[in-house]
Each structure stands twice: as structure tokens, then as C-alpha cells.
Design a protein around this motif. Structure first.
Motif, PDB file in Angstrom:
ATOM      1  N   GLU A   1      69.107 -23.271  49.389  1.00  0.00           N
ATOM      2  CA  GLU A   1      67.932 -22.647  48.791  1.00  0.00           C
ATOM      3  C   GLU A   1      67.413 -23.470  47.620  1.00  0.00           C
ATOM      4  N   LEU A   2      68.301 -24.109  46.884  1.00  0.00           N
ATOM      5  CA  LEU A   2      67.882 -24.947  45.770  1.00  0.00           C
ATOM      6  C   LEU A   2      67.041 -26.122  46.264  1.00  0.00           C
ATOM      7  N   LEU A   3      67.458 -26.716  47.384  1.00  0.00           N
ATOM      8  CA  LEU A   3      66.692 -27.820  47.962  1.00  0.00           C
ATOM      9  C   LEU A   3      65.327 -27.347  48.457  1.00  0.00           C
TER      10      LEU A   3
ATOM     11  N   ASP B   1      76.461 -27.466  51.016  1.00  0.00           N
ATOM     12  CA  ASP B   1      77.725 -26.792  51.303  1.00  0.00           C
ATOM     13  C   ASP B   1      77.545 -25.324  51.646  1.00  0.00           C
ATOM     14  N   ASP B   2      76.478 -24.723  51.131  1.00  0.00           N
ATOM     15  CA  ASP B   2      76.313 -23.290  51.334  1.00  0.00           C
ATOM     16  C   ASP B   2      74.847 -22.903  51.229  1.00  0.00           C
ATOM     17  N   ALA B   3      74.578 -21.606  51.390  1.00  0.00           N
ATOM     18  CA  ALA B   3      73.205 -21.103  51.371  1.00  0.00           C
ATOM     19  C   ALA B   3      72.548 -21.303  50.013  1.00  0.00           C
ATOM     20  N   ALA B   4      73.325 -21.163  48.929  1.00  0.00           N
ATOM     21  CA  ALA B   4      72.748 -21.290  47.597  1.00  0.00           C
ATOM     22  C   ALA B   4      72.240 -22.712  47.348  1.00  0.00           C
TER      23      ALA B   4
ATOM     24  N   ASP C   1      69.021 -23.233  61.549  1.00  0.00           N
ATOM     25  CA  ASP C   1      69.469 -21.838  61.463  1.00  0.00           C
ATOM     26  C   ASP C   1      70.144 -21.431  62.771  1.00  0.00           C
ATOM     27  N   THR C   2      70.857 -22.372  63.367  1.00  0.00           N
ATOM     28  CA  THR C   2      71.569 -22.159  64.625  1.00  0.00           C
ATOM     29  C   THR C   2      72.933 -21.520  64.353  1.00  0.00           C
ATOM     30  N   PRO C   3      73.642 -21.077  65.395  1.00  0.00           N
ATOM     31  CA  PRO C   3      74.975 -20.503  65.181  1.00  0.00           C
ATOM     32  C   PRO C   3      75.964 -21.460  64.526  1.00  0.00           C
ATOM     33  N   ASP C   4      75.783 -22.776  64.744  1.00  0.00           N
ATOM     34  CA  ASP C   4      76.671 -23.769  64.127  1.00  0.00           C
ATOM     35  C   ASP C   4      75.830 -24.844  63.449  1.00  0.00           C
ATOM     36  N   PRO C   5      75.205 -24.505  62.321  1.00  0.00           N
ATOM     37  CA  PRO C   5      74.302 -25.467  61.680  1.00  0.00           C
ATOM     38  C   PRO C   5      75.009 -26.720  61.184  1.00  0.00           C
TER      39      PRO C   5
ATOM     40  N   GLN D   1      70.202 -20.461  57.263  1.00  0.00           N
ATOM     41  CA  GLN D   1      70.070 -21.884  57.525  1.00  0.00           C
ATOM     42  C   GLN D   1      70.803 -22.717  56.478  1.00  0.00           C
ATOM     43  N   LEU D   2      71.236 -23.889  56.892  1.00  0.00           N
ATOM     44  CA  LEU D   2      71.802 -24.882  55.993  1.00  0.00           C
ATOM     45  C   LEU D   2      70.897 -26.106  56.004  1.00  0.00           C
ATOM     46  N   VAL D   3      70.824 -26.777  54.863  1.00  0.00           N
ATOM     47  CA  VAL D   3      69.897 -27.879  54.673  1.00  0.00           C
ATOM     48  C   VAL D   3      70.655 -29.180  54.423  1.00  0.00           C
TER      49      VAL D   3
END
Length: 455
Positions: free
Chosen positions: A314-316, A308-311, A281-285, A219-221
Motif C-alpha cells: 500500500e505504501l508503494l 513483504d506484506d500488504a502494508a 491479486d492472485t491466490p499466490d501473488p 494484492q502484493l506489489v
């Protein structure tokens, strides 16, 4: 006491019993404030179903109350001991017995930690969605007892939707199997759902069959800043009205944001009145986040920043998970409310809570599973100040009353325990309480299981 210990020792190894009062006192309560707790006679740590059965047969024979416990991360006093009780700690029953990628199930004992299960099923390309903020500590048995939720509820639902079957030791020591391993089944009353959320008052869960899902994409946030909680809640309504299904939709008010920064130096924007986190967490988040970003801007967001990315995502999420621990550092004590309202009334809930905080002269931070209307107002107070403690308790009650006025419920995921007994009666009504007490009597006629909780 001598007779109790003699009988317990007949079916338990010596190391499974603790009677030292200095040690047993540490098992007297969970993490809730303003909840009475008694002094347990003994704490037992069974490792097998047979040992749990022995404890319950002993308790029934001697008419001794039993308080089941997991990791004691609960927030309503549901795991608090009563005087002279047996505390039945299930943390040693911590085996993952089976993970089946074909059937998409896991079979676990109650002491398995939520995060441990999640990581284990991930290795098979599977996903166990319920993820309470305390997931690194809380146990599956405790999650089942309180029907807990988590950050992903808006898309994936709560614990009750993932419990397919249970093995339960009843008050008299008999073993009951409920539910199934199959994808569907409607044979008889749904006793499995009855146990989920029963707070250990109907039986002792010793095994659970849990549904799993395929692992979703990473997922992207997106983080959106708002000039008011009302504007953030307006954005939530717009997102849901347009048919979006985020994997997470969380809100942190200014007090919460500042507390998280103070504790963990997260660098969150302290000028914001409300911070909304939305994930897909869709194919095109990225495309989904762009669409949601426009809706947030239309609702008045002063800043919209997609990760911008998973890292970075995750921080958020880590910032959100730290909300409750951070608010606990504001004063010497906290009362954590758990009021859930219809999404359409979320703004009114937050505005009303702010008014209550001002009226009582208290700091009340709010973090929320905004996507499903579940708010966690956290009343911060000095427990050594009698007047401030009184105001904290009164403000807590007013927040619950506000939730009911708005068509909500007194608890979305933390349970009733000791803390909300009076309020459960108000929500259910006289007939509802009578029927629930009848169910309790059918499973536990002697009233030995977790007495004094719920009603």
C-alpha cells in the motif's frame, strides 16, 4: 437573469441556488490549465431527479446553457462554465441506493464519491474496480462523464465496462432509462455506452447501475528499478507477452520519483531512471511476482524488490497515487497530458516525450498506466512567465501529435473538454466529427448542454 432565477426558485429550495458572484466564480472551472472559463449566472445544487428535470425545463424554456459538474477534479476543462450559464452541481445527489451481492450491482446517484462506493461494497465482500488517482475526491457521475480509468485498468478495465444502466435527464427535461440490471442484454442500440464519456453533452446522469466483482485476494506489489525508461518499457512488453495478468502495472520516471520524495519523503530510489510497480491479486501473488521479477531482470532492471506484506504494498501504491500532486509542486502550474499508445510503442512514447522536454527546455515528468499504454506526461512551468507558458503549450501539442503518430489516442481517460477540441477533430477525421455532431443534435437540438466542449 430575473426571469431565470424566478423560474428556478419555483421548483428548487432557496438553499439550492447560489448567485453570489464571489462564490459562483469558484465553480467556473475544473483543474485543467489553459482552458477558458466563463462566469456562471447561477450555481444550483439539486437533490432529486425532479429538481434536475425542473432545471433542464427552465433552461430549455429560456434557452440558457447548462454545465453539469461533479467534484471538478477533471483535467480537460470539461466542467468549465460558459458565460451566463447554469452550473448544475450534482454533488448533493450522493446516495448509494442499493448494493446487491446476489446481482453484484450497486445503484448510486452521481454525487457518490468513488472511494465511498468502493468502501461500501467492500463491506459486502464485493469490489468496484475503477479507481482514478483522485478516487478520494472524484464522483461516480464525473467518472461516467469522462469514462475514467485508474491504476487497475490493466486487469479490470475502465468505467465503461462497469456501467450497466443509467437514468438520464435529457435537455428538455424528459427522463430516459438506458441499459439494464441483468448480467447481459442486447435490446436495441447501446445508449448506455453512448453516455459514458460524453462529458455531460448529451444528458444529465442522475442514477447509475454499476457492475461489481467479488473481492479479490489482497494484492502484493513489486518495485523494479531501471537504468532507462526504454528498459522499463521493455519489461512491460515482456510481462504482457508472457501472458501475465497483473492487477496493476505502473511506471514513474526519475522526475516523478524525485517529486514524490520531495513532497512526501517516501524514500523512493532517486538514482533510478524509471520505477516500475507490478502487482498481483492472485491466490499466490508471491509466485507471480517472482516470475515477473525474472523478466524485469532480463530487461535490465538494476534492482527488484517485492513487498513483504500488504502494508508495504500500500505504501508503494500511495507513492504512485501521489505522482500527479507531487509534479504539481515542481513549478507554479502544470499541463497534464493523457496520451494512450499501443503497449508495443510505449518506449517510443517515453523517449519522444523526453526529447520534447529537452527541445523546449522544460521539466516534463511522466507517470503511466504502463500495462495499457496510457501515459501522463506532466508539463511543469511557471505560469507568470509568458515565454515558458508558450513553450509549455507547444510541448503539450507536440506530445499529443507524437501519440497519434505512434498509433495512439489523445486521451485514454481524462476526456476532451476544452483542452483537446482541436485534437479530437484530428483524431476522428471529418466524417467522424460530422457523425458525432449529428448525435449531439439528436439529444440536444438547442445546444444547451455543456456547450463548447468536445467539438
Amino acid at each position: 437573469m430575473d426571469a431565470l432565477l424566478e423560474r428556478l426558485r419555483a421548483g428548487l429550495p432557496a438553499e439550492a441556488l447560489i448567485t453570489d458572484p464571489d462564490v459562483t466564480a469558484s465553480y467556473a472551472h475544473d483543474m485543467a490549465s489553459f482552458c477558458d472559463a466563463g462566469a456562471p449566472a447561477v450555481v444550483v445544487f439539486p437533490r432529486t431527479v425532479e429538481e434536475v428535470q425542473h432545471v433542464m425545463r427552465t433552461a430549455t424554456a429560456l434557452r440558457v446553457p447548462v454545465v453539469p459538474q461533479g467534484a471538478r477534479t477533471g483535467l480537460s476543462g470539461a466542467a468549465n462554465a460558459s458565460d451566463g450559464c447554469i452550473v448544475l452541481s450534482l454533488v448533493k445527489m450522493d446516495r448509494i441506493l442499493e448494493i446487491s451481492p446476489v446481482d453484484r450491482i450497486a445503484v448510486v446517484e452521481p454525487g457518490v464519491v468513488n472511494a465511498t462506493l468502493s468502501r461500501a461494497v467492500n463491506e459486502h465482500g464485493l469490489y468496484y474496480p475503477p479507481d482514478p488517482s483522485s478516487w478520494e475526491m472524484c464522483t461516480i457521475g464525473g467518472n461516467i462523464g469522462t469514462a475514467s480509468g485508474g491504476l487497475c485498468c490493466v486487469k479490470y478495465g475502465v468505467t465503461a465496462e462497469y456501467v450497466l444502466g443509467l437514468e438520464v435527464v435529457l435537455a428538455d427535461g424528459r427522463l430516459l432509462n438506458t441499459g439494464r440490471r441483468t448480467a447481459k442484454g442486447v435490446a436495441g442500440y447501446d445508449l448506455t455506452r453512448l453516455f459514458v464519456g460524453s462529458e455531460g453533452s448529451l444528458g444529465i446522469v442522475v442514477k447509475a447501475v454499476l457492475a461489481l466483482r467479488p473481492m479479490p485476494p489482497q494484492q502484493l506489489v513489486l518495485a523494479a528499478e531501471f537504468p532507462s525508461a526504454a528498459a522499463a518499457c521493455d519489461a512491460v512488453c515482456r510481462i504482457m507477452e508472457r501472458g501475465h495478468t497483473p492487477s496493476l502495472l505502473e511506471l514513474m520516471d526519475r522526475t516523478t520519483v524525485r517529486a514524490v520524495n520531495a513532497m512526501a519523503s517516501m524514500g523512493l530510489p532517486e538514482t533510478t531512471e524509471a520505477l516500475l510497480l507490478c502487482a498481483f491479486d492472485t491466490p499466490d501473488p508471491s509466485a507471480d511476482l517472482a516470475a515477473v521479477g525474472k523478466l524485469c531482470a532480463a530487461a535490465g532492471a538494476t534492482g527488484v524488490v517485492p513487498a513483504d506484506d500488504a502494508a508495504e504494498s500500500e505504501l508503494l501504491l500511495q507513492a504512485r497515487r501521489l505522482s500527479l500532486p507531487a509534479l504539481e509542486t515542481v513549478k507554479s502550474a502544470t499541463m497534464i497530458d493523457d496520451v494512450c499508445v499501443p503497449r508495443s510503442r510505449l518506449g517510443a512514447m517515453l523517449e519522444g516525450t523526453a526529447a520534447i522536454a529537452e527541445r523546449f527546455g522544460l521539466t516534463i515528468g511522466v507517470c503511466a498506466h504502463a500495462g495499457d499504454g496510457n501515459t501522463h506526461p506532466v508539463v511543469c512551468f511557471d505560469h507568470t512567465d509568458a515565454d515558458e507558458s508558450r513553450r509549455a503549450r507547444e510541448s503539450f501539442d507536440e506530445i499529443m501529435a507524437l501519440g497519434l503518430e505512434l498509433g495512439g489516442t489523445i486521451t485514454g481517460e481524462h476526456g476532451v473538454g476544452v483542452l483537446k477540441k482541436e485534437w479530437l477533430a484530428r483524431e476522428l477525421g471529418e466524417v467522424g466529427v460530422e457523425l458525432q455532431r449529428g448525435i449531439k443534435a439528436a439529444f440536444d437540438p438547442l445546444g444547451l448542454l455543456n456547450p463548447g466542449k468536445l467539438f
